[in-house]
Design a protein around this motif. Sequence first.
Motif, PDB file in Angstrom:
ATOM      1  N   VAL A 192       0.841  -1.205   0.000  1.00 34.49           N
ATOM      2  CA  VAL A 192       0.000   0.000   0.000  1.00 34.49           C
ATOM      3  C   VAL A 192       0.875   1.254   0.000  1.00 34.49           C
ATOM      4  CG1 VAL A 192      -1.727   1.311   1.287  1.00 34.49           C
ATOM      5  CG2 VAL A 192      -1.907  -1.170   1.153  1.00 34.49           C
ATOM      6  N   LEU A 193       1.892   1.228   0.843  1.00 33.14           N
ATOM      7  CA  LEU A 193       2.798   2.376   0.915  1.00 33.14           C
ATOM      8  C   LEU A 193       3.588   2.529  -0.388  1.00 33.14           C
ATOM      9  CD1 LEU A 193       3.989   4.705   2.486  1.00 33.14           C
ATOM     10  CD2 LEU A 193       5.645   3.121   3.492  1.00 33.14           C
ATOM     11  N   ALA A 194       4.061   1.383  -0.900  1.00 37.68           N
ATOM     12  CA  ALA A 194       4.833   1.420  -2.146  1.00 37.68           C
ATOM     13  C   ALA A 194       4.006   2.064  -3.258  1.00 37.68           C
ATOM     14  CB  ALA A 194       5.260   0.017  -2.542  1.00 37.68           C
ATOM     15  N   GLU A 195       2.742   1.669  -3.320  1.00 40.11           N
ATOM     16  CA  GLU A 195       1.875   2.189  -4.375  1.00 40.11           C
ATOM     17  C   GLU A 195       1.623   3.685  -4.191  1.00 40.11           C
ATOM     18  OE1 GLU A 195      -1.345  -0.648  -5.087  1.00 40.11           O
ATOM     19  OE2 GLU A 195      -2.408   1.031  -6.029  1.00 40.11           O
ATOM     20  N   LEU A 196       1.441   4.064  -2.945  1.00 36.77           N
ATOM     21  CA  LEU A 196       1.193   5.479  -2.635  1.00 36.77           C
ATOM     22  C   LEU A 196       2.403   6.334  -3.044  1.00 36.77           C
ATOM     23  CD1 LEU A 196      -0.969   7.236  -1.159  1.00 36.77           C
ATOM     24  CD2 LEU A 196       0.451   6.999   0.891  1.00 36.77           C
ATOM     25  N   VAL A 197       3.580   5.860  -2.683  1.00 38.40           N
ATOM     26  CA  VAL A 197       4.796   6.591  -3.041  1.00 38.40           C
ATOM     27  C   VAL A 197       4.962   6.625  -4.557  1.00 38.40           C
ATOM     28  CG1 VAL A 197       7.326   6.580  -2.895  1.00 38.40           C
ATOM     29  CG2 VAL A 197       5.973   6.096  -0.850  1.00 38.40           C
ATOM     30  N   GLU A 198       4.721   5.472  -5.179  1.00 34.23           N
ATOM     31  CA  GLU A 198       4.857   5.383  -6.639  1.00 34.23           C
ATOM     32  C   GLU A 198       3.930   6.377  -7.333  1.00 34.23           C
ATOM     33  OE1 GLU A 198       3.644   1.627  -8.334  1.00 34.23           O
ATOM     34  OE2 GLU A 198       4.889   1.945 -10.109  1.00 34.23           O
ATOM     35  N   THR A 199       2.665   6.377  -6.927  1.00 30.83           N
ATOM     36  CA  THR A 199       1.681   7.267  -7.548  1.00 30.83           C
ATOM     37  C   THR A 199       2.078   8.727  -7.376  1.00 30.83           C
ATOM     38  OG1 THR A 199       0.029   5.655  -6.871  1.00 30.83           O
ATOM     39  CG2 THR A 199      -0.791   7.759  -7.686  1.00 30.83           C
ATOM     40  N   ASN A 200       2.482   9.073  -6.164  1.00 27.81           N
ATOM     41  CA  ASN A 200       2.828  10.467  -5.902  1.00 27.81           C
ATOM     42  C   ASN A 200       4.076  10.914  -6.649  1.00 27.81           C
ATOM     43  OD1 ASN A 200       1.167  12.022  -3.649  1.00 27.81           O
ATOM     44  ND2 ASN A 200       1.082   9.833  -3.212  1.00 27.81           N
ATOM     45  N   LEU A 201       5.073  10.059  -6.695  1.00 22.77           N
ATOM     46  CA  LEU A 201       6.306  10.441  -7.400  1.00 22.77           C
ATOM     47  C   LEU A 201       6.066  10.491  -8.909  1.00 22.77           C
ATOM     48  CD1 LEU A 201       9.117   8.541  -5.438  1.00 22.77           C
ATOM     49  CD2 LEU A 201       8.286  10.880  -5.147  1.00 22.77           C
ATOM     50  N   ALA A 202       5.251   9.566  -9.409  1.00 27.79           N
ATOM     51  CA  ALA A 202       4.929   9.590 -10.843  1.00 27.79           C
ATOM     52  C   ALA A 202       4.184  10.875 -11.187  1.00 27.79           C
ATOM     53  CB  ALA A 202       4.101   8.363 -11.220  1.00 27.79           C
ATOM     54  N   ALA A 203       3.290  11.294 -10.287  1.00 32.50           N
ATOM     55  CA  ALA A 203       2.546  12.537 -10.522  1.00 32.50           C
ATOM     56  C   ALA A 203       3.479  13.744 -10.518  1.00 32.50           C
ATOM     57  CB  ALA A 203       1.467  12.702  -9.449  1.00 32.50           C
ATOM     58  N   GLU A 204       4.607  13.621  -9.849  1.00 30.36           N
ATOM     59  CA  GLU A 204       5.603  14.704  -9.835  1.00 30.36           C
ATOM     60  C   GLU A 204       6.506  14.656 -11.068  1.00 30.36           C
ATOM     61  OE1 GLU A 204       6.107  17.205  -7.620  1.00 30.36           O
ATOM     62  OE2 GLU A 204       4.284  16.639  -6.558  1.00 30.36           O
ATOM     63  N   GLY A 205       6.267  13.671 -11.924  1.00 31.41           N
ATOM     64  CA  GLY A 205       7.031  13.609 -13.166  1.00 31.41           C
ATOM     65  C   GLY A 205       8.238  12.680 -13.115  1.00 31.41           C
ATOM     66  N   PHE A 206       8.383  11.941 -12.026  1.00 30.76           N
ATOM     67  CA  PHE A 206       9.502  11.001 -11.955  1.00 30.76           C
ATOM     68  C   PHE A 206       9.115   9.686 -12.628  1.00 30.76           C
ATOM     69  CE2 PHE A 206      10.153  13.545  -7.998  1.00 30.76           C
ATOM     70  CZ  PHE A 206      11.351  14.124  -8.376  1.00 30.76           C
ATOM     71  N   ALA A 207      10.115   9.006 -13.166  1.00 32.04           N
ATOM     72  CA  ALA A 207       9.903   7.646 -13.640  1.00 32.04           C
ATOM     73  C   ALA A 207      10.163   6.731 -12.444  1.00 32.04           C
ATOM     74  CB  ALA A 207      10.861   7.329 -14.780  1.00 32.04           C
ATOM     75  N   VAL A 208       9.161   6.012 -12.019  1.00 30.92           N
ATOM     76  CA  VAL A 208       9.255   5.270 -10.765  1.00 30.92           C
ATOM     77  C   VAL A 208       9.272   3.761 -11.006  1.00 30.92           C
ATOM     78  CG1 VAL A 208       8.303   5.025  -8.441  1.00 30.92           C
ATOM     79  CG2 VAL A 208       7.858   7.102  -9.751  1.00 30.92           C
ATOM     80  N   VAL A 209      10.178   3.111 -10.334  1.00 29.11           N
ATOM     81  CA  VAL A 209      10.259   1.661 -10.366  1.00 29.11           C
ATOM     82  C   VAL A 209      10.123   1.194  -8.930  1.00 29.11           C
ATOM     83  CG1 VAL A 209      11.649  -0.289 -11.103  1.00 29.11           C
ATOM     84  CG2 VAL A 209      12.064   1.956 -12.089  1.00 29.11           C
ATOM     85  N   VAL A 210       9.334   0.147  -8.697  1.00 31.59           N
ATOM     86  CA  VAL A 210       9.181  -0.364  -7.336  1.00 31.59           C
ATOM     87  C   VAL A 210       9.796  -1.754  -7.247  1.00 31.59           C
ATOM     88  CG1 VAL A 210       7.521  -1.099  -5.573  1.00 31.59           C
ATOM     89  CG2 VAL A 210       7.089   0.983  -6.888  1.00 31.59           C
TER      90      VAL A 210
END
Length: 236
Positions: free
Chosen positions: A20-38
């Motif tokens: 849940v936390l991983a997804e939350l961080v992923e979504t937020n960082l992606a929304a900031e324009g980062f390319a996110v890998v979990v």
Amino acid sequence: MPPPPTPPSSRILVVEDESVLAELVETNLAAEGFAVVVATDGETALERHAAHPADLIVLDLGLPGIGGFEVLRALRRKQDKVPVLILTSRAGSEDRIQGLHYGADDYLSKPFAMLELVARIRAILRRAGPPEAAKRALVSGPFKINLVQFTVHRGRVDLNLSMKEFRLLEVMTAHPGRVHSRQDLVNLAWEHDARPTLRTVDKHIQTLRRKLGDSDEHPVIQTLEREGYRWLLPVH
Ligand code: CA
């Protein structure tokens, strides 16, 4: 007028086993324009990073298998200076000291405010200089991918990708073999306030495949009807 090209985004590897936390961080960082890998464990994190270096790693300490400190030590043993932000529920100052001793760049205790995480990531990246993608050119099968000039060549021929096609290719080649859902592609390849339909994604993929000369004989991108798309060639 078409929007100006976006520079390649910084790639953030989030190592976190709480989904849940991983997804939350992923979504937020992606929304900031980062390319996110979990990655949900340490070994996978090291593999992903070795395959395609991250610009910054957000690292949980309590992980299944090898722990966060071991991941950090493994990186630094290899002289890998990728910035690492430790994210953990262990609040003790000993952990903090140990983390910094092993070469962590910053430390944030859970629970944390997402805005603070983003602010700290930006501060670390500013110190670290241009994103890894900006320093690198990739080769995948017959294609030469220039992440600075946003071009793809086959031999000497520029395939003339549109910026959107390039972004889709960039996102998929960052994780060859991984299935990207249409929604993932929207999140990573479009501006965060854009709302393209999933059909639009299909259309861009279609033109991308045509330009790449993708065919049954020379498959480049695989379509999985329900799941999404997968880049089939190895990337170096
Ligand atoms: Ca954990």
